[in-house]
Write a protein that holds these residues in place. Structure first.
Motif, mmCIF file in Angstrom:
data_model
loop_
_atom_site.group_PDB
_atom_site.id
_atom_site.type_symbol
_atom_site.label_atom_id
_atom_site.label_comp_id
_atom_site.label_asym_id
_atom_site.label_seq_id
_atom_site.Cartn_x
_atom_site.Cartn_y
_atom_site.Cartn_z
ATOM 1 N N LEU A 1 17.216 -140.814 -32.178
ATOM 2 C CA LEU A 1 16.796 -140.175 -30.987
ATOM 3 C C LEU A 1 16.494 -141.047 -29.823
ATOM 4 C CD1 LEU A 1 14.530 -137.427 -32.779
ATOM 5 C CD2 LEU A 1 16.821 -137.265 -32.177
ATOM 6 N N ALA A 2 16.622 -140.487 -28.657
ATOM 7 C CA ALA A 2 16.223 -141.150 -27.224
ATOM 8 C C ALA A 2 14.869 -141.178 -26.872
ATOM 9 C CB ALA A 2 16.891 -140.628 -25.942
ATOM 10 N N ALA B 1 17.252 -135.150 -41.124
ATOM 11 C CA ALA B 1 16.259 -134.034 -40.976
ATOM 12 C C ALA B 1 16.436 -133.315 -42.359
ATOM 13 C CB ALA B 1 16.929 -133.128 -40.137
ATOM 14 N N GLN B 2 17.321 -133.308 -43.075
ATOM 15 C CA GLN B 2 17.386 -132.583 -44.604
ATOM 16 C C GLN B 2 16.174 -133.142 -45.189
ATOM 17 O OE1 GLN B 2 21.839 -132.585 -45.157
ATOM 18 N NE2 GLN B 2 21.376 -130.355 -45.214
ATOM 19 N N ALA C 1 11.234 -135.677 -33.665
ATOM 20 C CA ALA C 1 11.672 -135.934 -35.162
ATOM 21 C C ALA C 1 10.925 -135.353 -36.158
ATOM 22 C CB ALA C 1 11.336 -137.552 -35.018
ATOM 23 N N ARG C 2 9.423 -135.226 -35.779
ATOM 24 C CA ARG C 2 8.545 -134.357 -36.639
ATOM 25 C C ARG C 2 8.995 -132.684 -36.719
ATOM 26 N NH1 ARG C 2 4.455 -137.317 -34.374
ATOM 27 N NH2 ARG C 2 3.825 -135.646 -32.976
ATOM 28 N N TYR C 3 9.362 -132.367 -35.556
ATOM 29 C CA TYR C 3 9.822 -130.920 -35.340
ATOM 30 C C TYR C 3 10.947 -130.800 -36.179
ATOM 31 C CZ TYR C 3 11.862 -126.983 -32.838
ATOM 32 O OH TYR C 3 12.426 -125.708 -32.556
ATOM 33 N N GLY D 1 13.910 -135.161 -44.310
ATOM 34 C CA GLY D 1 12.476 -135.434 -43.874
ATOM 35 C C GLY D 1 12.264 -136.912 -43.248
ATOM 36 N N ASP D 2 13.413 -137.595 -43.171
ATOM 37 C CA ASP D 2 13.224 -139.249 -42.976
ATOM 38 C C ASP D 2 12.988 -139.363 -41.524
ATOM 39 O OD1 ASP D 2 13.589 -141.552 -42.840
ATOM 40 O OD2 ASP D 2 15.316 -141.951 -44.092
ATOM 41 N N LEU D 3 11.727 -139.342 -41.228
ATOM 42 C CA LEU D 3 11.068 -139.731 -39.745
ATOM 43 C C LEU D 3 11.758 -140.908 -39.163
ATOM 44 C CD1 LEU D 3 7.472 -138.406 -40.082
ATOM 45 C CD2 LEU D 3 9.630 -136.952 -39.012
ATOM 46 N N ARG D 4 11.902 -142.010 -39.902
ATOM 47 C CA ARG D 4 12.153 -143.080 -39.252
ATOM 48 C C ARG D 4 13.656 -143.180 -39.081
ATOM 49 N NH1 ARG D 4 10.831 -148.831 -42.083
ATOM 50 N NH2 ARG D 4 8.971 -148.481 -41.134
#
Length: 290
Positions: free
Chosen positions: A193-194, A181-182, A221-223, A184-187
């Protein structure tokens, strides 16, 4: 044993009972204090079983509070979540079922129940009371208590305790979540995440946070990637055991500003509950660096 000392030996247990009945640490503290005042005024020579007497007093105090609390929560701004509480304040939680019973997820589900259903369910599931003992506490027939318990269990039938990894594994996954999250790694976030994950946030309308649940792996993830970029400078993070599970604690200059409680299902994060309403964080102060 002196009256004060006898009460104090049970204070932690009584707080755990009141908290599970009310979902509010502040209200639970008030209920326990009111119970002490009644204990102090009571004819203790006539009290054969102090533990049962105090459980009955606390339960009835909480039943009275639940009716007004429900009306207040209907006016709450955004999502309502219970106050987070350090696990060690909730008494010995020796089984996975007991740890699940104090989770924020279960406490939210208990809001579906009537006050009487909630009291019967908590006494039975979390504290192991028999139906006859519950009948004595509630001043109802044993048959009525069994019926209340069945109705409560039906309301909560959809809840299935998830597989909880060890504390070490939970903290490792929480660390990966926080790092992703820090950065910004969406993958990396999506890998953790489930697919059907939901995130809830409770700020009481005091902070610019999502007022409705965010659902789905991509959206969550984006949130979080976006939310982390908006955090002010000087925020520190640590882990703590909260409500029987692992949480990320956000602090600024030693003051807890938010709790991010993670719900795990094996090696994935299946739910996130964020509590940032300052009025709900009194029991979370002083945990920085724990």
């Amino acid at each position: 044993m002196a009256p004060v000392a006898e009460f104090e030996t049970r204070r932690g247990w009584l707080f755990g009972l009141a908290y599970q009945l009310l979902g509010s640490s502040a209200e639970a503290e008030d209920a326990v204090q009111d119970a002490y005042l009644r204990w102090d005024r009571a004819d203790r020579a006539a009290i054969t079983h102090p533990g049962a007497w105090l459980a009955k007093v606390v339960t009835n105090l909480c039943l009275n509070r639940l009716t007004s609390a429900r009306a207040t929560r209907e006016q709450y701004v955004g999502e309502w979540l219970p106050d987070p509480v350090p696990t060690d304040l909730l008494g010995p939680l020796e089984t996975a079922e007991q740890r699940d019973s104090v989770s924020l997820a279960v406490l939210v589900l208990l809001e579906r129940l009537t006050p009487a259903e909630r009291a019967v369910f908590v006494l039975r599931e979390a504290f192991g009371y028999g139906h006859r003992e519950i009948a004595d506490v509630m001043e109802l027939s044993e048959a009525n208590c069994r019926q209340l318990y069945r109705r409560a269990a039906q309301h909560l039938a959809d809840h299935k305790p998830r597989f909880q990894p060890s504390r070490e594994e939970r903290e490792r996954l929480a660390g990966r979540f926080m790092a992703a999250a820090q950065h910004g790694d969406l993958r990396a976030l999506e890998e953790l995440l489930a697919e059907d994950i939901t995130s809830w946030a409770d700020s009481g309308g005091r902070l610019p946070m999502a007022r409705r649940p965010v659902t789905g792996r991509d959206r969550v993830a984006r949130y979080f990637a976006g939310a982390w970029r908006k955090l002010p400078d000087g925020v520190d993070f640590t882990f703590a055991e909260v409500n029987g599970g692992t949480a990320i604690i956000a602090t600024v200059h030693g003051t807890t500003m938010g709790v991010v409680a993670l719900e795990f299902d094996g090696a994935t994060i299946a739910g996130v509950r964020i509590v940032a309403n300052p009025a709900k964080l009194s029991h979370m102060q002083g945990l920085a660096g724990s």
